[in-house]
Design a protein around this motif. Structure first.
Motif, PDB file in Angstrom:
ATOM      1  N   GLY A 144      52.216  42.890  39.821  1.00 39.33           N
ATOM      2  CA  GLY A 144      51.477  43.661  41.121  1.00 39.33           C
ATOM      3  C   GLY A 144      52.041  44.896  41.337  1.00 39.33           C
ATOM      4  O   GLY A 144      53.150  45.336  40.664  1.00 39.33           O
ATOM      5  N   ASP A 145      51.455  45.584  42.450  1.00 35.47           N
ATOM      6  CA  ASP A 145      52.187  46.794  43.037  1.00 35.47           C
ATOM      7  C   ASP A 145      53.491  46.620  43.548  1.00 35.47           C
ATOM      8  O   ASP A 145      53.592  46.193  44.670  1.00 35.47           O
ATOM      9  N   GLY A 146      54.593  46.508  43.020  1.00 31.69           N
ATOM     10  CA  GLY A 146      55.981  46.364  43.368  1.00 31.69           C
ATOM     11  C   GLY A 146      56.423  44.977  43.447  1.00 31.69           C
ATOM     12  O   GLY A 146      57.583  44.896  42.852  1.00 31.69           O
ATOM     13  N   SER A 147      55.756  43.916  43.400  1.00 27.82           N
ATOM     14  CA  SER A 147      56.296  42.672  43.250  1.00 27.82           C
ATOM     15  C   SER A 147      55.053  41.776  42.532  1.00 27.82           C
ATOM     16  O   SER A 147      53.823  42.054  42.413  1.00 27.82           O
ATOM     17  N   PRO A 148      55.373  41.088  41.513  1.00 25.48           N
ATOM     18  CA  PRO A 148      54.473  40.302  40.862  1.00 25.48           C
ATOM     19  C   PRO A 148      53.469  39.284  41.610  1.00 25.48           C
ATOM     20  O   PRO A 148      54.001  38.836  42.619  1.00 25.48           O
ATOM     21  N   PHE A 149      52.392  38.957  41.090  1.00 28.57           N
ATOM     22  CA  PHE A 149      51.565  37.921  41.630  1.00 28.57           C
ATOM     23  C   PHE A 149      51.665  36.929  41.220  1.00 28.57           C
ATOM     24  O   PHE A 149      51.422  35.735  41.811  1.00 28.57           O
ATOM     25  N   ASN A 178      47.935  42.583  32.636  1.00 31.17           N
ATOM     26  CA  ASN A 178      47.989  43.764  33.089  1.00 31.17           C
ATOM     27  C   ASN A 178      46.561  44.164  33.862  1.00 31.17           C
ATOM     28  O   ASN A 178      46.408  44.655  34.761  1.00 31.17           O
ATOM     29  N   ILE A 179      45.626  43.932  33.092  1.00 30.90           N
ATOM     30  CA  ILE A 179      44.239  44.297  33.437  1.00 30.90           C
ATOM     31  C   ILE A 179      43.841  43.352  34.801  1.00 30.90           C
ATOM     32  O   ILE A 179      43.175  43.808  35.717  1.00 30.90           O
ATOM     33  N   LEU A 180      44.587  42.073  34.573  1.00 33.72           N
ATOM     34  CA  LEU A 180      44.009  41.231  35.640  1.00 33.72           C
ATOM     35  C   LEU A 180      44.748  41.587  36.952  1.00 33.72           C
ATOM     36  O   LEU A 180      44.228  41.511  37.917  1.00 33.72           O
ATOM     37  N   ILE A 210      43.106  42.826  40.569  1.00 36.34           N
ATOM     38  CA  ILE A 210      43.385  41.927  41.859  1.00 36.34           C
ATOM     39  C   ILE A 210      44.016  42.851  42.912  1.00 36.34           C
ATOM     40  O   ILE A 210      43.576  42.942  44.162  1.00 36.34           O
ATOM     41  N   GLU A 211      44.743  44.002  42.670  1.00 38.09           N
ATOM     42  CA  GLU A 211      45.276  45.146  43.269  1.00 38.09           C
ATOM     43  C   GLU A 211      44.012  45.880  43.937  1.00 38.09           C
ATOM     44  O   GLU A 211      43.890  46.174  44.958  1.00 38.09           O
ATOM     45  N   GLN A 212      42.939  46.162  43.141  1.00 41.35           N
ATOM     46  CA  GLN A 212      41.702  46.894  43.434  1.00 41.35           C
ATOM     47  C   GLN A 212      40.846  45.909  44.543  1.00 41.35           C
ATOM     48  O   GLN A 212      40.496  46.612  45.400  1.00 41.35           O
ATOM     49  N   GLN A 243      40.179  47.268  48.456  1.00 40.56           N
ATOM     50  CA  GLN A 243      38.858  47.498  48.878  1.00 40.56           C
ATOM     51  C   GLN A 243      38.888  46.479  50.131  1.00 40.56           C
ATOM     52  O   GLN A 243      38.104  47.135  51.066  1.00 40.56           O
ATOM     53  N   ARG A 244      39.577  45.434  50.093  1.00 39.89           N
ATOM     54  CA  ARG A 244      39.430  44.518  51.363  1.00 39.89           C
ATOM     55  C   ARG A 244      40.053  45.275  52.681  1.00 39.89           C
ATOM     56  O   ARG A 244      39.482  45.352  53.693  1.00 39.89           O
ATOM     57  N   LYS A 245      41.292  46.142  52.248  1.00 40.75           N
ATOM     58  CA  LYS A 245      42.017  46.853  53.408  1.00 40.75           C
ATOM     59  C   LYS A 245      40.966  47.970  53.857  1.00 40.75           C
ATOM     60  O   LYS A 245      40.996  48.329  55.170  1.00 40.75           O
TER      61      LYS A 245
END
Length: 262
Positions: A7-12, A38-40, A44-46, A50-52
């Motif tokens: 993830g961005d900064g830390s793994p999911f 990486n695509i997944l 998840i980040e996107q 979008q929720r935020k």
């Protein structure tokens, strides 16, 4: 076979693939799985972004509607105070001016009232808005009757709709005061239509005594005329006086969008 779901900064977490046979996976399989992870992770980040963003937008809309609601309430208070002051003034000329100021403020307040409860906080239905404005005006021009003809709803920028309503306010007030001096009232007609050239055409007419000889609205020093001319110029509109066999007739041609709108 396990790869990190970054993830961005830390793994999911970890993405795992299992096989019943030993030695089933090669370095190429690991690279392929890592690419899929990486695509997944980006997906998840996107989704989280979008929720935020949606939450921030909803909060912004709520705050904006609350501002519109408070502005509307404040304008209603000011309009009511002017009306009460007019009733207690004891001077007919002063009372008339205070009542005119009250109707102008009420006209602006009506727009903010619609914005406070409208899903679209940048535009309003022009016909619906003007219907409310004219309903308020009827008390000011009684015993004259104001008839609105608006065959279709027209979505109009809220800030420009206020200017349109203020022009109509002035024209109707003038007709109510001067058109039928020797009778117990008459009719004032307001017509609002959209033309094929993305213009809004508004006419305000009566069947009264007509305008005084030599009266020229564009050069008049009266406050109402000066206000109408200034508002029409701000709208980029053309204000004309079509020849009428009886009474007075004003025609306003307004671009549907302002010159700077995209």
């Amino acid at each position: 076979m396990n790869v990190i779901l970054q993830g961005d900064g830390s793994p999911f977490g970890v993405l795992e693939v299992d096989s019943q046979s030993e030695g089933e996976f090669s370095e190429h399989d690991i690279a392929f799985l890592q690419g899929a992870a990486n695509i997944l992770g980006m997906a998840i980040e996107q989704q989280q972004y979008q929720r935020k963003l949606q939450a921030a937008l909803e909060r912004h809309q709520i705050l904006l509607k609350e501002v519109n609601h408070r502005v509307k309430n404040s304008l209603q208070v000011v309009s009511g105070m002017l009306y009460l002051q007019a009733s207690a003034a004891g001077d007919p000329a002063l009372s008339e001016r205070l009542n005119e100021a009250s109707t102008r403020i009420s006209t602006v307040g009506r727009a903010y009232e619609r914005l406070a409860y409208n899903a679209d906080y940048e535009s309003i239905g022009l016909a619906s808005y003007l219907r409310e404005v004219i309903a308020d005006l009827e008390a000011a021009v009684a015993p004259c009757k104001v008839q609105l003809e608006a065959p279709e709803e027209i979505q109009f920028a809220a800030d420009r709709a206020i200017l349109v309503a203020l022009i109509i306010n002035e024209l109707v007030l003038n007709a109510g005061k001067h058109a039928y001096p020797n009778s117990s009232g008459g009719s004032i007609w307001v017509r609002v239509v959209r033309t094929e050239k993305d213009l809004v055409q508004i006419s305000v007419r009566d069947e009264g005594i007509g305008l005084p000889a030599g009266f020229d609205p564009p050069t008049s020093k009266r406050l109402g005329s000066r206000l109408i001319n200034a508002l029409a110029k701000q709208l980029g509109a053309e204000l004309t006086r079509p020849v009428s066999a009886i009474g007075a007739n004003f025609l306003l041609l307004i671009p549907l969008k302002s010159a700077g709108a995209g």
